[in-house]
Design a protein around this motif. Sequence first.
Motif, PDB file in Angstrom:
ATOM      1  N   GLN A 115      -3.055   2.471  12.216  1.00 53.03           N
ATOM      2  CA  GLN A 115      -3.473   1.069  12.079  1.00 53.03           C
ATOM      3  C   GLN A 115      -3.090   0.506  10.716  1.00 53.03           C
ATOM      4  O   GLN A 115      -2.762  -0.666  10.598  1.00 53.03           O
ATOM      5  CB  GLN A 115      -4.980   0.973  12.269  1.00 53.03           C
ATOM      6  N   GLU A 116      -3.180   1.341   9.684  1.00 53.74           N
ATOM      7  CA  GLU A 116      -3.015   0.817   8.331  1.00 53.74           C
ATOM      8  C   GLU A 116      -1.571   0.785   7.837  1.00 53.74           C
ATOM      9  O   GLU A 116      -1.243  -0.022   6.976  1.00 53.74           O
ATOM     10  CB  GLU A 116      -3.872   1.640   7.350  1.00 53.74           C
ATOM     11  N   SER A 141       1.845  -0.420   7.697  1.00 58.74           N
ATOM     12  CA  SER A 141       2.589  -1.566   8.217  1.00 58.74           C
ATOM     13  C   SER A 141       4.008  -1.510   7.667  1.00 58.74           C
ATOM     14  O   SER A 141       4.381  -0.556   6.985  1.00 58.74           O
ATOM     15  CB  SER A 141       1.907  -2.860   7.787  1.00 58.74           C
ATOM     16  N   THR A 197       4.279  -0.942   3.943  1.00 59.09           N
ATOM     17  CA  THR A 197       3.654   0.253   3.364  1.00 59.09           C
ATOM     18  C   THR A 197       4.743   1.251   2.956  1.00 59.09           C
ATOM     19  O   THR A 197       5.724   1.425   3.683  1.00 59.09           O
ATOM     20  CB  THR A 197       2.738   0.924   4.413  1.00 59.09           C
ATOM     21  N   ARG A 203      -6.438   6.023  11.960  1.00 59.22           N
ATOM     22  CA  ARG A 203      -6.571   5.052  10.865  1.00 59.22           C
ATOM     23  C   ARG A 203      -5.197   4.747  10.271  1.00 59.22           C
ATOM     24  O   ARG A 203      -4.853   3.587  10.046  1.00 59.22           O
ATOM     25  CB  ARG A 203      -7.505   5.609   9.775  1.00 59.22           C
ATOM     26  N   LEU A 204      -4.417   5.775  10.035  1.00 60.05           N
ATOM     27  CA  LEU A 204      -3.098   5.550   9.439  1.00 60.05           C
ATOM     28  C   LEU A 204      -2.183   4.742  10.357  1.00 60.05           C
ATOM     29  O   LEU A 204      -1.422   3.900   9.894  1.00 60.05           O
ATOM     30  CB  LEU A 204      -2.437   6.886   9.073  1.00 60.05           C
ATOM     31  N   LYS A 218       0.855  -1.189   0.000  1.00 62.04           N
ATOM     32  CA  LYS A 218       0.000   0.000   0.000  1.00 62.04           C
ATOM     33  C   LYS A 218       0.894   1.243   0.000  1.00 62.04           C
ATOM     34  O   LYS A 218       1.988   1.222   0.559  1.00 62.04           O
ATOM     35  CB  LYS A 218      -0.896  -0.042   1.252  1.00 62.04           C
TER      36      LYS A 218
END
Lengths: 241, 371
Positions: free
Chosen positions: A58-59, A61, A64, A55-56, A24
């Motif tokens: 969490q998203e 990783s 990314t 949110r970021l 991502k």
Amino acid sequence: MIYIGEQKKQEIIAAFLQKNAVDKIFIIGSNLDFELNNAEFIKFSDVIMYKFFYRLLQEISRNTLVILNECLQKTNRHDLAYNCIRRYVLQTSHRIIFNYYPIKQAEEDFMILWDMAQPNPFLKDSYRYISKFNDVQCGKIELDLNINHIDVDEKFVNEYAKEKIKIIDSVNKDPDVIPRRLLKFVEKYKNKKQGGLDSLSQIKKEMNVGVTSLPVDQYYLSQIYNFKKGVQNVVEKIQCK
Amino acid sequence: MSKKYNVNKNVLEAAKERIKFIFDEFENIIVSISGGKDSTVLAYLALLEANKRGRKIGLFFLDEEVVYQNTAEQIEYVMNLFPANTNRFWLQIPFKLTNSTSFSEGQLNCWEQSEKKKWMRKRKADNILKKTWSHQTKVVNKNKGFGFYDVLYNFELSFLNTAFLVGLRADESFNRYRTMIKNPGYKEVMWSTKRDGGNFTFYPLYDWGFHDIWKFIGENNLKYHKFYDFAYKKGRGINEIRVSSLTHEKSFKSIQDLPEFEFETYEKLVNRIQGIAFAQETAKNKKMFQVKVLPQNFKKWCDYRDFLLKTYPDETKKHIFVARFAKHKNNEYVARQQCKQLILNDYENNFPVKNNEDPIQEKIAYWRSVL
């Protein structure tokens, strides 16, 4: 990696994606002028918002890629926006930082970009004491200044003096609005005399500016020269590897 | 758990190691608890280690009387987690506490026998009800009298070669960060400070973040103060979700939520000291206790300061302000701070005035000369 000046961004990103497994991509700051698959763009002003922040966290990783594009927008190294960005990039080692100019005002501003590339958010090295900047690539940096000298009549000089007093008297909390408001006042006059001029307050690659003998113009002009000198010094320091 | 300062271990592993180190080095260990989340976690970790080693540690709570009922319940809970490993140091002794909400009653005499009928709670027989030290009691601030910090200081002095554990965390504020890691206190330990009497204060949770604390509490199913849930539901920010005392100069704002959170405590508090109902309405008002906006009738902070000083109701304390302000510069920057002192009835000087030139005027003068 930090990329300064003119860069082939698309090629750099493509090469990075070929070498690393990335699932991502987040582009933070200003958007890129080409499309990227599986990428989400977040405006610089949005990075501090809760709806993005949690949110970021969490998203993002380890797989990314975070691209920080033109994120050098404030001079305070400890600004909340920079703190948030550092939180994001800490979650991954896949980071690409693009910024045309390495500073915003002073040479020390480069450390804001430098912080973004570091794995430790708590180290705040001083620009002065770093003799070697690794992983920074400098491309061509332009700042062409075309100066048009504009004469002012005595009537306007008097108006300027009156306006200055008026602005100073109206200041309550933020005295730094004084030069900005005064410049705006003078630029109105200059544009009446000669159209198509750029503002002295915004740095661009190519600037076509009008300059009078009034102190506010001289102040802003000196700021541009200082900026130019600062960019030059930082680039020299980076290239003295 | 996050990784901070120690690159190869998380904050929980690091804290456990720190506590083991303290147990290895000190026979006497006392953990200061407040009923808040951090000290609950610290006490639990220290008690686990004490239990493992079959040792006893002290749990110290200085009861300010005017605290949430839930604080008292939380302290009781922590004191009873490992009773066999706990020395109970729950102090309920008389001392003076600042009351920023009233001009007529600037101090609260906690646990004063003569005011027994108005006490917020009854004292418990198994708590400590008399001073624990035999030395001459030391008092730092004469204006204030025997206050909160004096109790802490004298209590500490009654011990020798003792490790006091405190649940401060660096990410709460830069001041705390500085206090904790500026210089080593004990041996080379940066997260400690040296105290009088061969005692040391240690901060084993200094690198924990807000979320680390909550993760630990959740995973270990620990009970915590109900105010956190209340503040969370109200949508408060991380920095506002904290348990504190109710009346002193830095915490009286919590009175605003009190009727909603613990109505009975609020009722008792209204009967206990002056100024509570007014503070409940205006604690966060920018023109009142916040002292951030000038009231409409005034154009300058200097004028407002002069008015407040002229109408200051307590003649016995007025001279303290007059003498203090005479040493200050006369500008808007200083005057606003002086107004805050007067509004908060801060004759104790808990919020010292920064006696500087007005930075706004300095900047204006600069622009006047440059432009």
